[in-house]
Design a protein around this motif. Structure first.
Motif, PDB file in Angstrom:
ATOM      1  N   ASN A  52      33.432  -5.444  24.100  1.00 10.57           N
ATOM      2  CA  ASN A  52      32.474  -4.946  25.090  1.00 10.57           C
ATOM      3  C   ASN A  52      33.118  -4.975  26.478  1.00 10.57           C
ATOM      4  OD1 ASN A  52      30.301  -4.557  26.899  1.00 10.57           O
ATOM      5  ND2 ASN A  52      28.865  -5.496  25.462  1.00 10.57           N
ATOM      6  N   PHE A  53      33.194  -3.821  27.126  1.00  6.48           N
ATOM      7  CA  PHE A  53      33.891  -3.721  28.403  1.00  6.48           C
ATOM      8  C   PHE A  53      33.194  -4.507  29.513  1.00  6.48           C
ATOM      9  CE2 PHE A  53      36.701  -1.158  26.330  1.00  6.48           C
ATOM     10  CZ  PHE A  53      37.550  -0.410  27.141  1.00  6.48           C
ATOM     11  N   VAL A  54      31.918  -4.808  29.340  1.00  2.00           N
ATOM     12  CA  VAL A  54      31.214  -5.629  30.326  1.00  2.00           C
ATOM     13  C   VAL A  54      31.825  -7.027  30.388  1.00  2.00           C
ATOM     14  CG1 VAL A  54      28.977  -6.655  30.926  1.00  2.00           C
ATOM     15  CG2 VAL A  54      29.076  -4.330  30.014  1.00  2.00           C
ATOM     16  N   LEU A  55      32.353  -7.487  29.255  1.00  2.00           N
ATOM     17  CA  LEU A  55      32.948  -8.825  29.210  1.00  2.00           C
ATOM     18  C   LEU A  55      34.244  -8.894  30.002  1.00  2.00           C
ATOM     19  CD1 LEU A  55      32.371  -9.762  25.450  1.00  2.00           C
ATOM     20  CD2 LEU A  55      30.946 -10.292  27.429  1.00  2.00           C
TER      21      LEU A  55
ATOM     22  N   TYR B 134      34.616  -7.970  32.971  1.00  2.00           N
ATOM     23  CA  TYR B 134      34.246  -8.443  34.306  1.00  2.00           C
ATOM     24  C   TYR B 134      34.263  -9.970  34.343  1.00  2.00           C
ATOM     25  CZ  TYR B 134      31.354  -9.525  38.369  1.00  2.00           C
ATOM     26  OH  TYR B 134      30.894 -10.049  39.542  1.00  2.00           O
ATOM     27  N   LEU B 135      33.734 -10.590  33.270  1.00  2.00           N
ATOM     28  CA  LEU B 135      33.754 -12.049  33.198  1.00  2.00           C
ATOM     29  C   LEU B 135      35.172 -12.573  33.120  1.00  2.00           C
ATOM     30  CD1 LEU B 135      30.845 -12.600  30.624  1.00  2.00           C
ATOM     31  CD2 LEU B 135      30.723 -12.716  33.123  1.00  2.00           C
ATOM     32  N   ALA B 136      36.027 -11.864  32.384  1.00  2.00           N
ATOM     33  CA  ALA B 136      37.427 -12.289  32.271  1.00  2.00           C
ATOM     34  C   ALA B 136      38.140 -12.164  33.611  1.00  2.00           C
ATOM     35  CB  ALA B 136      38.134 -11.454  31.209  1.00  2.00           C
ATOM     36  N   PHE B 137      37.897 -11.063  34.332  1.00  2.00           N
ATOM     37  CA  PHE B 137      38.524 -10.863  35.640  1.00  2.00           C
ATOM     38  C   PHE B 137      38.060 -11.916  36.650  1.00  2.00           C
ATOM     39  CE2 PHE B 137      38.842  -6.115  34.527  1.00  2.00           C
ATOM     40  CZ  PHE B 137      40.078  -6.328  33.922  1.00  2.00           C
ATOM     41  N   LYS B 138      36.818 -12.396  36.473  1.00  2.00           N
ATOM     42  CA  LYS B 138      36.275 -13.437  37.353  1.00  2.00           C
ATOM     43  C   LYS B 138      36.612 -14.839  36.860  1.00  2.00           C
ATOM     44  CE  LYS B 138      33.555 -12.757  40.314  1.00  2.00           C
ATOM     45  NZ  LYS B 138      33.695 -12.573  41.773  1.00  2.00           N
TER      46      LYS B 138
ATOM     47  N   LYS C 272      35.654 -16.326  34.241  1.00  3.51           N
ATOM     48  CA  LYS C 272      34.496 -17.023  33.678  1.00  3.51           C
ATOM     49  C   LYS C 272      34.608 -17.004  32.151  1.00  3.51           C
ATOM     50  CE  LYS C 272      31.511 -15.783  37.576  1.00  3.51           C
ATOM     51  NZ  LYS C 272      30.261 -15.089  38.006  1.00  3.51           N
ATOM     52  N   PHE C 273      35.607 -17.736  31.666  1.00  2.00           N
ATOM     53  CA  PHE C 273      35.924 -17.680  30.244  1.00  2.00           C
ATOM     54  C   PHE C 273      34.875 -18.374  29.380  1.00  2.00           C
ATOM     55  CE2 PHE C 273      40.141 -17.331  32.326  1.00  2.00           C
ATOM     56  CZ  PHE C 273      40.464 -16.064  31.868  1.00  2.00           C
ATOM     57  N   LYS C 274      34.164 -19.353  29.949  1.00  4.45           N
ATOM     58  CA  LYS C 274      33.105 -20.029  29.192  1.00  4.45           C
ATOM     59  C   LYS C 274      31.971 -19.052  28.878  1.00  4.45           C
ATOM     60  CE  LYS C 274      33.818 -24.817  30.658  1.00  4.45           C
ATOM     61  NZ  LYS C 274      33.198 -26.012  31.308  1.00  4.45           N
ATOM     62  N   ARG C 275      31.618 -18.233  29.856  1.00  3.45           N
ATOM     63  CA  ARG C 275      30.569 -17.234  29.622  1.00  3.45           C
ATOM     64  C   ARG C 275      31.061 -16.153  28.665  1.00  3.45           C
ATOM     65  NH1 ARG C 275      27.944 -14.938  34.940  1.00  3.45           N
ATOM     66  NH2 ARG C 275      26.790 -13.811  33.288  1.00  3.45           N
ATOM     67  N   LEU C 276      32.345 -15.873  28.718  1.00  2.00           N
ATOM     68  CA  LEU C 276      32.923 -14.901  27.800  1.00  2.00           C
ATOM     69  C   LEU C 276      32.800 -15.386  26.362  1.00  2.00           C
ATOM     70  CD1 LEU C 276      34.651 -12.333  27.213  1.00  2.00           C
ATOM     71  CD2 LEU C 276      36.673 -13.761  27.574  1.00  2.00           C
ATOM     72  N   MET C 277      33.184 -16.637  26.137  1.00  2.00           N
ATOM     73  CA  MET C 277      33.120 -17.197  24.789  1.00  2.00           C
ATOM     74  C   MET C 277      31.694 -17.495  24.356  1.00  2.00           C
ATOM     75  SD  MET C 277      36.131 -16.988  23.775  1.00  2.00           S
ATOM     76  CE  MET C 277      35.764 -17.722  22.180  1.00  2.00           C
ATOM     77  N   ALA C 278      30.769 -17.550  25.324  1.00  2.22           N
ATOM     78  CA  ALA C 278      29.371 -17.779  24.974  1.00  2.22           C
ATOM     79  C   ALA C 278      28.707 -16.531  24.417  1.00  2.22           C
ATOM     80  CB  ALA C 278      28.595 -18.270  26.201  1.00  2.22           C
ATOM     81  N   ASN C 279      29.352 -15.376  24.607  1.00  4.11           N
ATOM     82  CA  ASN C 279      28.804 -14.136  24.079  1.00  4.11           C
ATOM     83  C   ASN C 279      28.903 -14.138  22.569  1.00  4.11           C
ATOM     84  OD1 ASN C 279      29.350 -11.075  23.177  1.00  4.11           O
ATOM     85  ND2 ASN C 279      28.039 -11.075  24.985  1.00  4.11           N
ATOM     86  N   GLU C 280      27.783 -14.014  21.888  1.00  2.00           N
ATOM     87  CA  GLU C 280      27.740 -14.164  20.436  1.00  2.00           C
ATOM     88  C   GLU C 280      28.488 -13.038  19.721  1.00  2.00           C
ATOM     89  OE1 GLU C 280      24.448 -15.226  16.965  1.00  2.00           O
ATOM     90  OE2 GLU C 280      23.863 -15.072  19.082  1.00  2.00           O
ATOM     91  N   GLU C 281      28.347 -11.814  20.218  1.00  2.00           N
ATOM     92  CA  GLU C 281      29.035 -10.699  19.576  1.00  2.00           C
ATOM     93  C   GLU C 281      30.549 -10.878  19.655  1.00  2.00           C
ATOM     94  OE1 GLU C 281      28.898  -5.821  19.509  1.00  2.00           O
ATOM     95  OE2 GLU C 281      28.812  -6.854  21.435  1.00  2.00           O
TER      96      GLU C 281
END
Length: 293
Positions: free
Chosen positions: A49-52, A54-58, A60-69
């Motif tokens: 998902n390309f929205v993720l 943005y989290l990687a660029f910021k 915010k890897f914890k929020r990235l890995m929190a994404n269930e998909e």
């Protein structure tokens, strides 16, 4: 790669298009494992998902890995690659070697690389080829046929059913067992920690049923146009999922040029149908769209 090849493959990888400047696809660079590992990485990213990003660029890897998909996506790729590697290495006749490593280590690396590459290429519907996976094992052929119906993440350039819908189907199936055992219990399905509206679940179930019906009809039409069983099934599933390589006369070492012209038209329709995710196209063939109220 030359600059020309690099630009073309960069565009083809990020768009999960799968077109190569070489007839042999990425197998042309089988002696350069760095090129193939780089393409694997960016195919995997393109199926995310390309929205993720943005989290990687910021960072915010914890929020990235929190994404269930995303977690399911990583899990699917990891498990399927492991199964493919074990099956091909211990039972297959993969006569591949690596010029960078001698003997046993070279065979292990080459087997793992080709297994990972083809798994990611099929799941993300990129369709690049480093080896003919239909020549590995009958088990692998059937296994990869199942991958045609997996697809990448929602919000990615990948086609197919999409990981999030697969997750919904799995979770809903498990909940149905619980509902049978506890008929009076309220058991909502949860995704990313939030309850999912039952209407969304019904929509996913309806989509999957329609997808499978489209595949069955697509296969029947292909067979009516004179294609053999393997080619009909493979071409229909691959076209609908926008995968590319399939089985029979459209295997990874062949192409769709040998198909009758009517089969090419039908394959083109299936590709559009799968790319626009069924409802957008099929609604044009219903009376609801044309009816005047």
């Amino acid at each position: 790669m030359s600059l020309f090849d690099a630009v073309n493959h960069g565009l083809s990888t990020l768009s999960t298009g799968g077109f190569s400047t070489k007839n042999a696809s990425i197998a042309y660079w089988n002696d350069n494992y760095w090129i193939q590992y780089i393409i694997i990485l960016f195919m995997f990213m393109s199926g995310t998902n390309f929205v993720l990003f943005y989290l990687a660029f910021k960072l915010k890897f914890k929020r990235l890995m929190a994404n269930e998909e995303f977690r399911w996506y990583v899990l699917f790729v990891s498990i399927i690659t492991l199964i493919t590697f074990i099956a091909v290495y211990f039972q297959g006749d993969l006569t591949l070697s690596s010029t960078q490593h001698p003997m046993l280590l070279g065979r292990i690396e080459a087997t793992f690389r080709h297994a990972l590459f083809q798994v990611v290429a099929v799941i993300t519907t990129t369709g690049f080829v480093t080896s003919d996976f239909t020549a590995w094992l009958p088990f692998i052929s059937i296994f990869f046929f199942g991958l045609f119906f997996l697809g990448g993440s929602a919000g990615s350039t990948a086609g197919g059913v999409k990981i999030v819908r697969q997750v919904f189907l799995i979770k809903n199936g498990i909940l149905e067992f619980k509902r049978i055992l506890h008929p009076n219990a309220v058991l909502p399905m949860r995704y990313n920690g939030k309850s999912v509206d039952q209407k969304i679940v019904y929509n996913v179930l309806g989509f999957f049923i329609l997808y499978m019906l489209s595949f069955i009809v697509g296969t029947l039409v292909m067979s009516l146009l004179g294609l053999d069983f393997m080619t009909s099934v493979g071409a229909a599933a691959s076209s609908l999922g926008n995968v590319g390589p399939a089985f029979g006369d459209v295997s990874p070492v062949d192409n769709y040029n040998s198909l009758p012209y009517l089969a090419k038209w039908w394959s083109s329709f299936l590709m559009l149908l799968g790319r626009l995710e069924l409802f957008t196209v099929l609604i044009l063939f219903t009376s609801y769209f044309w009816k005047k109220y």
